[in-house]
Write a protein that holds these residues in place. Structure first.
Motif, short mmCIF file in Angstrom:
data_model
loop_
_atom_site.label_atom_id
_atom_site.label_comp_id
_atom_site.label_asym_id
_atom_site.label_seq_id
_atom_site.Cartn_x
_atom_site.Cartn_y
_atom_site.Cartn_z
N ALA A 8 0.86 -1.19 0.00
CA ALA A 8 0.00 0.00 0.00
C ALA A 8 0.89 1.23 0.00
O ALA A 8 1.99 1.20 0.56
CB ALA A 8 -0.91 -0.01 1.23
N SER A 9 0.40 2.29 -0.64
CA SER A 9 1.19 3.53 -0.69
C SER A 9 0.53 4.58 0.20
O SER A 9 -0.68 4.56 0.42
CB SER A 9 1.20 4.11 -2.10
OG SER A 9 1.53 3.14 -3.01
N CYS A 10 1.33 5.52 0.65
CA CYS A 10 0.77 6.67 1.35
C CYS A 10 0.71 7.84 0.37
O CYS A 10 1.15 7.71 -0.77
CB CYS A 10 1.65 7.02 2.57
SG CYS A 10 3.25 7.67 2.07
N SER A 11 0.19 8.97 0.80
CA SER A 11 0.01 10.09 -0.14
C SER A 11 1.37 10.63 -0.62
O SER A 11 1.45 11.24 -1.67
CB SER A 11 -0.81 11.20 0.52
OG SER A 11 -0.14 11.56 1.72
N LYS A 12 2.43 10.37 0.14
CA LYS A 12 3.74 10.85 -0.31
C LYS A 12 4.43 9.85 -1.24
O LYS A 12 5.56 10.08 -1.68
CB LYS A 12 4.64 11.12 0.91
CG LYS A 12 4.13 12.22 1.82
CD LYS A 12 5.25 12.78 2.69
CE LYS A 12 4.76 13.92 3.55
NZ LYS A 12 3.99 13.46 4.73
N GLY A 72 4.32 8.30 8.54
CA GLY A 72 3.19 8.36 9.47
C GLY A 72 1.87 8.73 8.82
O GLY A 72 0.84 8.81 9.50
N ASP A 73 1.84 8.93 7.49
CA ASP A 73 0.58 9.26 6.80
C ASP A 73 -0.31 8.02 6.70
O ASP A 73 0.18 6.90 6.79
CB ASP A 73 0.89 9.74 5.37
CG ASP A 73 1.22 11.22 5.33
OD1 ASP A 73 1.32 11.82 6.42
OD2 ASP A 73 1.40 11.74 4.22
N PRO A 74 -1.62 8.22 6.48
CA PRO A 74 -2.50 7.06 6.30
C PRO A 74 -2.10 6.27 5.06
O PRO A 74 -1.53 6.82 4.12
CB PRO A 74 -3.88 7.68 6.11
CG PRO A 74 -3.76 9.09 6.57
CD PRO A 74 -2.33 9.50 6.43
N LEU A 75 -2.40 4.96 5.09
CA LEU A 75 -2.07 4.09 3.96
C LEU A 75 -3.28 3.91 3.06
O LEU A 75 -4.41 3.84 3.55
CB LEU A 75 -1.62 2.72 4.48
CG LEU A 75 -0.25 2.71 5.16
CD1 LEU A 75 -0.09 1.46 6.02
CD2 LEU A 75 0.88 2.79 4.13
N GLY A 76 -3.04 3.83 1.73
CA GLY A 76 -4.14 3.65 0.78
C GLY A 76 -4.51 2.18 0.64
O GLY A 76 -4.18 1.33 1.47
N GLU A 77 -5.16 1.88 -0.49
CA GLU A 77 -5.67 0.52 -0.77
C GLU A 77 -4.52 -0.50 -0.82
O GLU A 77 -3.42 -0.19 -1.30
CB GLU A 77 -6.36 0.58 -2.14
CG GLU A 77 -7.11 -0.66 -2.52
CD GLU A 77 -7.47 -0.64 -4.02
OE1 GLU A 77 -7.94 -1.68 -4.51
OE2 GLU A 77 -7.27 0.41 -4.67
#
Ligand code: GAP
Length: 510
Positions: free
Chosen positions: A89-93, A134-139
């Motif tokens: 999964a990727s984060c927004s960064k 520490g950002d939220p993780l995507g799908e």
């Protein structure tokens, strides 16, 4: 701050030319390491031991050497194109994280083999975030692990092989007919494999290019319980982790599993393993490990859980080594049934069956798959000795068969008569096929340290007394003790440690 064992091992490895990052002067490339001159010697010795035991000492194992780049249809047929993936999964960064590993590390629960939707549910429920920022993780999606490229003017799609095994299946018919091989027989290969790991780590334990030593044993499906090595290997004890032990540990949220000790014979007779061949493969590995400097209690065989095992497999049993950061798989042992040959028959439309007295048979396959780099790291960690009161330097207690040199020759003082005597001895040793090093620079203590650091078992010193009575001292790496001998006896004394006879005793006749 105190260094971890991994950092300590790597510090000596970097300093002494065992390993270093690939393209280091350009900042390196994550997941790629080069072996330096000392590491290459250790690696070559490991390969030599493996080849001697598992190939040259067996009458019915044939070694091949295949290419690393293979055309796309190979991996369509083998299933790698669709299934050789890791959940990510990727984060927004844009940081990509391997999700099953993140869950295992953070929550200490097994996650390998779970579906993407199950993993995503855990990520949401436990509010796991990107470990980098520490950002939220995507799908959670499937990340393909193969490196692709295109070949020639017509740009045919191809991939770097993720295991050496595929060449063996592709060449099965050629090898079998060329060698007039009769079942059961093995095809071995030592070579490089490539996986675009999402998070390479722990030096050479998880890398993107690594060495493998694999054997595919092709066996008549009606003779899986008739391994020619059984009688010899039957008494060998195995540390074994059952699936039940793993389930129990999971229920109790325990972080480790209890292993039991069973013999090869019991493993087979009490059906801990699917057949006699698999029991023997495990015992054979225990015997091989005796030479590597890794203690028995630091290895175990884990029966992989159903969710970690491919659907076609009749049972996978990883050999794991206890390392400072946990138990790690070093050898994958798999009973692959007839999956590979059947898949390539379908994909290529070629007949890969074996003619067994007029009947067409698809042999079943048992596969021990050794990772060279992981095994070398495990050996380095288990033979690493930190400095103490008597020895002011860190060193490796490498088994002599793996050590980069048989010995080192040292003139005690910077005097031409001593150097002349020492270089003559050095040349005589080399002339007798011994791998010796010559070191004349610096204080003698420093030279002993340099030799210990790369695990050289014996240091031979030519001193003023050598000129009078034709003797020299041998200093033993493990104890620091010294003994004096006639110089003419030294080459033989360096040789003695290389007696392989007990190690290579297995030689079944077909
Ligand atoms: N043909 C079967 C096969 O490749 P595997 O369990 O995926 O099985 C076998 O790999 C061995 O290869 C592992 O036990 C490990 O020692 C080594 N290996 C696999 N991936 C690796 C990596 N990314 N870095 C270093 N070694 C690796």
């Amino acid at each position: 701050m105190t260094k971890s064992l991994l950092e300590e091992v790597m510090t000596v490895s970097l300093r002494r030319g065992i390993l270093y990052p690939t393209a280091e002067i350009y900042g390196g490339l994550a997941g790629f390491y080069d072996f330096g001159p000392i590491g290459t010697r250790i690696r070559n010795n490991l390969i030599r031991l493996w080849r001697t035991r598992f190939v040259e000492n067996r009458d019915n194992v044939f070694e091949v050497s295949g290419n690393t780049l293979l055309p796309s249809p190979v991996f369509e047929a083998s299933g790698h194109l669709d299934h050789f993936t890791d959940p990510s999964a990727s984060c927004s960064k844009g940081h990509i994280t391997r999700i099953d590993q993140l869950i295992e590390e953070r929550l200490k629960i097994p996650a390998e083999g779970k579906r993407n939707d199950e993993l995503e549910a855990i990520v949401r429920e436990k509010k796991l975030r990107c470990p980098v920022c520490g950002d939220p993780l995507g799908e959670v999606t499937s990340f393909g692990l193969m490196f692709g490229t295109s070949v020639g003017g017509e740009r045919r799609q191809a991939f770097l092989r993720p295991e050496t095994a595929q060449n063996i299946f592709l060449g099965f018919k050629r090898v079998q007919t060329a060698m007039r091989a009769k079942l059961p027989f093995g095809v071995a290969q030592i070579g490089r494999s490539y996986r675009n790991e999402i998070s390479p780590r722990q030096s050479i334990v998880r890398v993107r290019e690594f060495g493998q030593m694999e054997i595919e044993y092709f066996v008549d499906p009606d003779q899986l319980d008739e391994c020619p090595l059984f009688e010899e290997l039957a008494p060998i004890p195995l540390n074994f982790v059952t699936r039940e032990a793993q389930e129990k540990a999971a229920k109790q949220s325990a972080t480790d599993f209890t292993s039991i000790q069973i013999s090869v014979q019991e493993a087979f007779e009490k059906k801990y393993v699917p057949n006699q061949w698999m029991a023997c493969i495990l015992g054979d590995e225990v015997e091989f490990f005796k030479l590597l400097g890794i203690p028995d209690q630091a290895i175990r065989f884990r029966h992989m859980r159903p969710e970690e095992t491919p659907h076609y497999s009749g049972g996978n049993f990883d050999l794991e080594v206890n390392l400072s950061f946990g138990w790690k798989e070093v050898i994958g042992n798999a009973y692959r049934r007839d999956h590979d040959l059947k898949s390539h028959m379908k994909g290529s439309q070629k007949d890969l069956s074996y003619d067994l007295e007029g009947a067409k048979v698809i042999p079943h396959v048992l596969e021990p798959s050794f990772g060279i780099d992981r095994l070398i790291y495990a050996i380095l960690e288990h033979t690493y000795r930190p400095q103490d009161k008597t020895r002011g330097w860190n060193w490796f207690q490498l088994p002599p068969q793996l050590a980069p040199y048989h010995g080192v020759v040292l003139p005690l003082l910077n005097r031409s008569e001593l150097e002349e005597r020492a270089t003559t001895l050095y040349s005589v040793c080399r002339g007798q096929g011994l791998d010796v090093l010559y070191d004349a620079s610096g204080r003698i203590g420093r030279r002993y340290a340099r030799a210990d650091e790369i695990g050289i078992p014996k240091a031979v010193t030519i001193d003023p007394q050598s000129l009078e009575d034709q003797t020299a001292t041998i200093r033993y790496r493990d104890t620091g003790d010294q003994t004096r001998h006639l110089i003419s006896e030294i080459p033989n004394l360096l040789k003695l440690q290389h007696d392989f006879s007990s190690f290579f005793r297995l030689s079944p006749k077909p």
